[in-house]
Motif scaffolding. Structure first.
Motif, PDB file in Angstrom:
ATOM      1  N   ARG A   1       0.864  -1.145  -0.138  1.00 47.92           N
ATOM      2  CA  ARG A   1       0.100  -0.117  -0.248  1.00 47.92           C
ATOM      3  C   ARG A   1       0.795   1.185  -0.029  1.00 47.92           C
ATOM      4  N   HIS A   2       0.598   2.294  -0.754  1.00 52.70           N
ATOM      5  CA  HIS A   2       1.446   3.334  -0.817  1.00 52.70           C
ATOM      6  C   HIS A   2       1.446   4.353   0.179  1.00 52.70           C
ATOM      7  N   ARG A   3       2.633   4.929   0.473  1.00 49.25           N
ATOM      8  CA  ARG A   3       2.638   6.025   1.103  1.00 49.25           C
ATOM      9  C   ARG A   3       3.112   7.271   0.383  1.00 49.25           C
ATOM     10  N   PHE A   4       3.130   8.458   0.921  1.00 50.43           N
ATOM     11  CA  PHE A   4       3.343   9.787   0.225  1.00 50.43           C
ATOM     12  C   PHE A   4       4.664  10.136   0.711  1.00 50.43           C
ATOM     13  N   VAL A   5       5.834  10.555  -0.124  1.00 53.10           N
ATOM     14  CA  VAL A   5       6.841  11.111   0.238  1.00 53.10           C
ATOM     15  C   VAL A   5       6.745  12.516   0.900  1.00 53.10           C
ATOM     16  N   THR A   6       7.642  12.966   1.773  1.00 57.51           N
ATOM     17  CA  THR A   6       7.482  14.026   2.307  1.00 57.51           C
ATOM     18  C   THR A   6       8.336  15.057   1.777  1.00 57.51           C
ATOM     19  N   LEU A   7       7.766  16.005   1.122  1.00 56.29           N
ATOM     20  CA  LEU A   7       8.264  17.197   0.537  1.00 56.29           C
ATOM     21  C   LEU A   7       8.595  18.290   1.579  1.00 56.29           C
TER      22      LEU A   7
ATOM     23  N   TRP B   1      13.158  16.196  -1.162  1.00 58.10           N
ATOM     24  CA  TRP B   1      12.489  14.971  -0.398  1.00 58.10           C
ATOM     25  C   TRP B   1      13.274  14.561   0.724  1.00 58.10           C
ATOM     26  N   MET B   2      12.771  14.382   1.926  1.00 55.98           N
ATOM     27  CA  MET B   2      13.547  13.574   2.980  1.00 55.98           C
ATOM     28  C   MET B   2      12.321  12.935   3.799  1.00 55.98           C
ATOM     29  N   ASN B   3      12.881  11.767   4.118  1.00 55.13           N
ATOM     30  CA  ASN B   3      12.247  11.052   5.123  1.00 55.13           C
ATOM     31  C   ASN B   3      12.206  11.543   6.297  1.00 55.13           C
ATOM     32  N   PRO B   4      10.869  11.439   7.337  1.00 58.53           N
ATOM     33  CA  PRO B   4      10.750  12.101   8.386  1.00 58.53           C
ATOM     34  C   PRO B   4      11.729  11.343   9.416  1.00 58.53           C
ATOM     35  N   CYS B   5      11.883  10.047   9.036  1.00 57.09           N
ATOM     36  CA  CYS B   5      12.724   9.130  10.074  1.00 57.09           C
ATOM     37  C   CYS B   5      13.899   9.251  10.010  1.00 57.09           C
ATOM     38  N   GLU B   6      14.591  10.022   9.058  1.00 60.97           N
ATOM     39  CA  GLU B   6      15.926  10.512   9.160  1.00 60.97           C
ATOM     40  C   GLU B   6      16.534  11.380  10.101  1.00 60.97           C
ATOM     41  N   GLU B   7      17.632  11.152  10.697  1.00 57.94           N
ATOM     42  CA  GLU B   7      18.066  11.871  11.769  1.00 57.94           C
ATOM     43  C   GLU B   7      18.191  13.409  11.398  1.00 57.94           C
ATOM     44  N   SER B   8      18.442  13.732   9.910  1.00 55.67           N
ATOM     45  CA  SER B   8      18.830  14.897   9.523  1.00 55.67           C
ATOM     46  C   SER B   8      17.659  15.718   9.354  1.00 55.67           C
ATOM     47  N   PHE B   9      16.610  15.082   9.421  1.00 56.49           N
ATOM     48  CA  PHE B   9      15.002  15.855   9.074  1.00 56.49           C
ATOM     49  C   PHE B   9      14.896  16.982  10.029  1.00 56.49           C
TER      50      PHE B   9
ATOM     51  N   THR C   1       6.714  20.999   5.927  1.00 55.47           N
ATOM     52  CA  THR C   1       6.503  19.900   4.797  1.00 55.47           C
ATOM     53  C   THR C   1       5.273  20.047   4.424  1.00 55.47           C
ATOM     54  N   GLU C   2       5.171  19.431   3.196  1.00 57.68           N
ATOM     55  CA  GLU C   2       4.054  19.153   2.358  1.00 57.68           C
ATOM     56  C   GLU C   2       3.965  17.836   1.870  1.00 57.68           C
ATOM     57  N   LYS C   3       2.745  17.218   1.560  1.00 55.65           N
ATOM     58  CA  LYS C   3       2.595  15.835   1.116  1.00 55.65           C
ATOM     59  C   LYS C   3       3.010  15.792  -0.367  1.00 55.65           C
ATOM     60  N   GLY C   4       3.938  14.982  -0.594  1.00 57.23           N
ATOM     61  CA  GLY C   4       4.646  14.614  -1.930  1.00 57.23           C
ATOM     62  C   GLY C   4       3.902  13.657  -2.863  1.00 57.23           C
ATOM     63  N   ILE C   5       4.443  12.954  -3.701  1.00 57.90           N
ATOM     64  CA  ILE C   5       3.843  12.030  -4.668  1.00 57.90           C
ATOM     65  C   ILE C   5       3.970  10.623  -3.884  1.00 57.90           C
ATOM     66  N   PRO C   6       2.931   9.782  -4.244  1.00 56.04           N
ATOM     67  CA  PRO C   6       3.073   8.226  -3.773  1.00 56.04           C
ATOM     68  C   PRO C   6       4.598   7.607  -3.854  1.00 56.04           C
ATOM     69  N   ASN C   7       4.808   6.844  -2.983  1.00 59.11           N
ATOM     70  CA  ASN C   7       6.006   5.829  -3.060  1.00 59.11           C
ATOM     71  C   ASN C   7       5.339   4.470  -2.497  1.00 59.11           C
ATOM     72  N   LEU C   8       5.842   3.343  -3.398  1.00 57.41           N
ATOM     73  CA  LEU C   8       5.500   1.946  -2.861  1.00 57.41           C
ATOM     74  C   LEU C   8       6.607   1.159  -3.477  1.00 57.41           C
ATOM     75  N   PHE C   9       6.283  -0.227  -3.021  1.00 61.98           N
ATOM     76  CA  PHE C   9       7.305  -1.331  -3.044  1.00 61.98           C
ATOM     77  C   PHE C   9       6.710  -2.425  -3.462  1.00 61.98           C
TER      78      PHE C   9
END
Length: 318
Positions: free
Chosen positions: A134-140, A266-274, A284-292
């Motif tokens: 299920r997709h999530r959105f990248v953080t812009l 773009w940067m994942n909020p889980c990253e230390e540098s965020f 922050t804004e909602k970016g485009i979908p990301n999925l695997f």
């Protein structure tokens, strides 16, 4: 329908370029196709669906290597996924050309996972029909450019231009930062040069930060794209917080000189540098979908969602 699903042949290339223009309304030149599929660092794969000697669907993918904590993962990024307009009503039907081409793609290419940044509609279809998570959105992250010049410490110096980007120095920097990057595409010099410097259709600017006194090599590195009103930070690496903050200030001064209004990345909020970007003034804004699509049963979706250190430059269409 009697449809043949197979890998690409050299004689298919002209038809694929024509199908691209028909589907997307713009040209894909042979030079760009060659750069993407033949010159990519780790190779590629292209599957076509053929009916009555006509290519009616194409499912391409760029092979990619990821790194996290001393472990390497094999991955693919699907791209140029397209179906002839006459057959789109069946694009995601169970036996449609696209689904069959996609299934063949995953059956014939070894990988731990595939990843992508589709539209929201295609993300939903990918989950339903192709077994994607299920997709999530990248953080812009976005910041307005300050209207006055920002003071830069004299401890660092800036070099701008590909003539200053030395492969050996970039490789040393990657070795220094790779264990602090989260799950990342392996971004050594071979990848950086292919993805950005050698891109035949887009222009990217490298920003290199070095220690002025100690001569310890590159302390921070970024690649950016200049738009009409915005500077997009495609990639960035840094050895510590001070070099990150200097890099951000240097990029903002560049944006100010060019009369730009905003800076984005773009940067994942889980990253230390965020948190440092937030403290610097990014919102922050909602970016485009990301999925695997996971093909290694040992990998959990939570691992990919939380650890993937995505950047704008990871997106094939940027």
């Amino acid at each position: 329908m009697q449809i043949e699903i197979r890998t690409i042949r050299d004689t298919d290339i002209e038809s694929i370029l024509m199908l691209f223009k028909l589907c997307f309304g713009k040209e894909l030149s042979y030079k760009e196709w060659k750069w993407k599929y033949k010159e990519s660092v780790w190779g590629s794969s292209e599957i076509v669906a053929v009916k009555d000697n006509e290519i009616i669907a194409h499912y391409g993918g760029i092979r990619t290597k990821f790194y996290f904590k001393c472990k390497t993962y094999e991955a693919f990024q699907p791209c140029d996924v397209m179906t002839h307009p006459k057959y789109r009503a069946r694009i995601f039907s169970k036996r449609g050309a696209m689904v069959r081409a996609a299934e063949f793609f995953y059956e014939t290419n070894q990988m731990d996972f595939a990843f992508g940044f589709p539209s929201e509609r295609h993300a939903v279809l990918g989950t339903r029909q192709l077994g994607y998570t299920r997709h999530r959105f990248v953080t812009l992250l976005k910041k307005k450019v300050e209207r006055s010049r920002i003071f830069l410490t004299p401890l660092f110096k800036i070099e701008t231009g590909w003539e200053y980007a030395k492969g050996v120095e970039l490789d040393v920097l990657w070795e220094k930062v790779k264990d602090n990057q989260g799950l990342s595409i392996i971004k050594d010099s071979s990848y950086i040069f292919w993805r950005y410097r050698n891109n035949p259709t887009k222009h990217y600017i490298p920003i290199i930060v070095k220690d002025r006194l100690r001569r310890e090599g590159i302390k921070a590195f970024a690649v950016c794209s200049i738009g009409e009103k915005e500077i997009a930070i495609m990639d960035l690496f840094f050895v510590n917080t001070s070099s990150l903050m200097f890099l951000l200030k240097a990029l903002e001064n560049m944006a100010l000189k060019k009369g730009l209004e905003t800076m984005t990345l773009w940067m994942n909020p889980c990253e230390e540098s965020f948190k440092y970007l937030i403290s610097y003034g990014y919102a922050t804004e909602k970016g485009i979908p990301n999925l695997f699509k996971i093909l290694n049963s040992e990998i959990r979706p939570e691992f990919l969602n939380e650890k993937y250190a995505y950047r704008m430059g990871d997106y094939d269409a940027v």
